[in-house]
Design an enzyme around this catalytic site. Structure first.
Site, short mmCIF file in Angstrom:
data_model
loop_
_atom_site.label_atom_id
_atom_site.label_comp_id
_atom_site.label_asym_id
_atom_site.label_seq_id
_atom_site.Cartn_x
_atom_site.Cartn_y
_atom_site.Cartn_z
N GLY A 1 0.79 -1.23 0.00
CA GLY A 1 0.00 0.00 0.00
C GLY A 1 0.82 1.27 0.00
O GLY A 1 0.41 2.27 0.61
N ASN B 1 1.29 3.19 -2.59
CA ASN B 1 0.49 4.17 -3.33
C ASN B 1 -0.66 4.68 -2.47
O ASN B 1 -1.01 5.87 -2.53
CB ASN B 1 -0.04 3.55 -4.63
CG ASN B 1 0.93 3.76 -5.79
OD1 ASN B 1 1.39 4.87 -6.03
ND2 ASN B 1 1.25 2.69 -6.49
N LEU C 1 -4.46 -6.72 -7.42
CA LEU C 1 -4.13 -7.78 -8.36
C LEU C 1 -5.32 -8.68 -8.71
O LEU C 1 -5.16 -9.75 -9.27
CB LEU C 1 -2.96 -8.61 -7.82
CG LEU C 1 -1.66 -7.81 -7.60
CD1 LEU C 1 -0.54 -8.71 -7.10
CD2 LEU C 1 -1.23 -7.07 -8.87
N ASN D 1 -6.74 3.21 -12.43
CA ASN D 1 -5.70 2.23 -12.12
C ASN D 1 -4.34 2.86 -12.36
O ASN D 1 -4.17 3.67 -13.27
CB ASN D 1 -5.86 1.00 -13.03
CG ASN D 1 -4.82 -0.07 -12.75
OD1 ASN D 1 -4.56 -0.43 -11.60
ND2 ASN D 1 -4.21 -0.59 -13.81
N HIS E 1 -0.58 1.84 -13.52
CA HIS E 1 0.18 0.75 -14.13
C HIS E 1 1.65 1.18 -14.23
O HIS E 1 1.93 2.28 -14.71
CB HIS E 1 -0.38 0.40 -15.51
CG HIS E 1 0.35 -0.75 -16.14
ND1 HIS E 1 0.07 -2.06 -15.80
CD2 HIS E 1 1.37 -0.79 -17.02
CE1 HIS E 1 0.89 -2.86 -16.48
NE2 HIS E 1 1.68 -2.12 -17.23
N ASP F 1 -5.80 -2.73 -19.16
CA ASP F 1 -4.95 -1.57 -19.45
C ASP F 1 -5.30 -0.90 -20.78
O ASP F 1 -4.44 -0.33 -21.46
CB ASP F 1 -3.45 -1.97 -19.45
CG ASP F 1 -3.01 -2.56 -18.12
OD1 ASP F 1 -3.57 -2.16 -17.09
OD2 ASP F 1 -2.12 -3.42 -18.13
N GLU G 1 4.84 6.95 -9.84
CA GLU G 1 3.56 6.50 -9.30
C GLU G 1 3.05 7.37 -8.15
O GLU G 1 1.88 7.77 -8.15
CB GLU G 1 3.67 5.05 -8.81
CG GLU G 1 3.93 4.06 -9.94
CD GLU G 1 4.04 2.63 -9.44
OE1 GLU G 1 3.19 2.19 -8.66
OE2 GLU G 1 5.00 1.94 -9.84
#
Lengths: 207, 207
Positions: free
Chosen positions: B12, B14, B91, B108, B110, B151, B181
């Site tokens: 976690g 992010n 995931l 999302n 990526h 994606d 990110e």
């Protein structure tokens, strides 16, 4: 002194960047021996003449068969004792005989961040059209060694360029040239001329 | 005030970046209502607890059928009246019912520059392994809206990160997190919370 052939199909702004960066010594130990174009009226040929560089028009169209063109191109490179072939907006697929004779001695500039927007059908403005159609916010340019695939050879250097709101393919193409191509292609030539990179297992490493 | 659910499967980091950037007002007009993890021991759930955020463990494993899980996830989001679902290292493939209920309201992160190194099989460390195996010199991260492909949704923002000589997948993963990110995911949330972007024909535009 690394002897370069620069192969072009159009205006030759990347050629001009190489000429300028040899002149200002950003590129050292390299010299353009010949500019080869498959278009008779490519402005790149004029640039060569202006700078006292040999220019050569060679098009598949003028040969009865493709192997005859392939052989003529190889002979031209051999005549000038070329060490490094630089594809700078060259829209002809490099013949197999030339790729084999110049393994890891042919480099290409591609106007995207490989593996995005590369391969068959992605050239020139079409690349930037595809970038904008996908809604990408980052693109860029790649210099890579040429192998027998399309844009599959070892990557020498890449530079990112940010897409901006309101970009057209033409505006984006110009920004990618100015911010990336005109810097990284001369950079790659300088590294090769000064023996600063090596290819190990398809990966380019700094020495 | 935009109500967020942050969905995670791991540490976690992010999530932490979002918490921190709400605290320091880099993100305004948004609040995390719940953190949902499919892993019972995900450290992200601890982070939620520490910050007084509701935490919820929900795994497909604990349901007899996948549709039952799908329904439970949707109900959890509805219970918290979520406006924006943030996948931050989640995931699990987001169920179709959730994608349909939250069109252009699921984002999302990526860890590559889409369309490079994305799609099925490209997640976590595998992305960075693939980047290094191709010999790329530029990678980065992408925040995009989630649609029913992998994606393939509209790209909100991207940031480039340069590969360095000697990088391992782990080193590169860390640099992509730190340089890209943790900045672009909070940035995208702030834009959405403040109604600064819109999606027109699959392209994200600034208003």
């Amino acid at each position: 002194m690394l002897k370069l052939a620069v192969l072009v199909s159009g205006g030759g702004t990347n050629l001009q960047a190489i000429i300028d960066k040899i002149a200002d010594k950003t590129i050292t130990n390299a010299k353009i021996e010949v500019v080869i174009s498959n278009k008779k009226d490519a402005y790149a040929l004029e640039r060569a003449k202006k700078h006292g560089i040999a220019d050569c028009y060679l098009s598949p169209k003028d040969f009865a068969t493709r192997p005859e063109f392939d052989q003529a191109l190889l002979e031209c490179l051999q005549k000038y004792q070329i060490d490094l072939v630089v594809l700078a907006g060259y829209l002809v697929i490099v013949p197999k005989n030339v790729v084999e004779a110049y393994e890891n001695r042919i480099i290409n500039i591609h106007p995207s961040l490989i593996p995005s927007f590369c391969g068959d059908g992605f050239y020139g403005l079409k690349v930037h059209e595809a970038v904008l159609a996908r809604g990408n916010k980052v693109t860029g340019a790649t210099v890579h060694f040429v192998d027998d695939g399309t844009d599959t050879g070892p990557i020498i250097t890449q530079k990112a360029v940010y897409v901006q709101e309101g970009d057209t393919p033409e505006i984006l193409q110009k920004r990618v040239m100015e911010e990336a191509e005109w810097n990284i292609l001369p950079q790659a030539i300088d590294w090769i001329a000064n023996d600063q990179i090596e290819v190990i297992d398809h990966i380019v490493h700094k020495k």
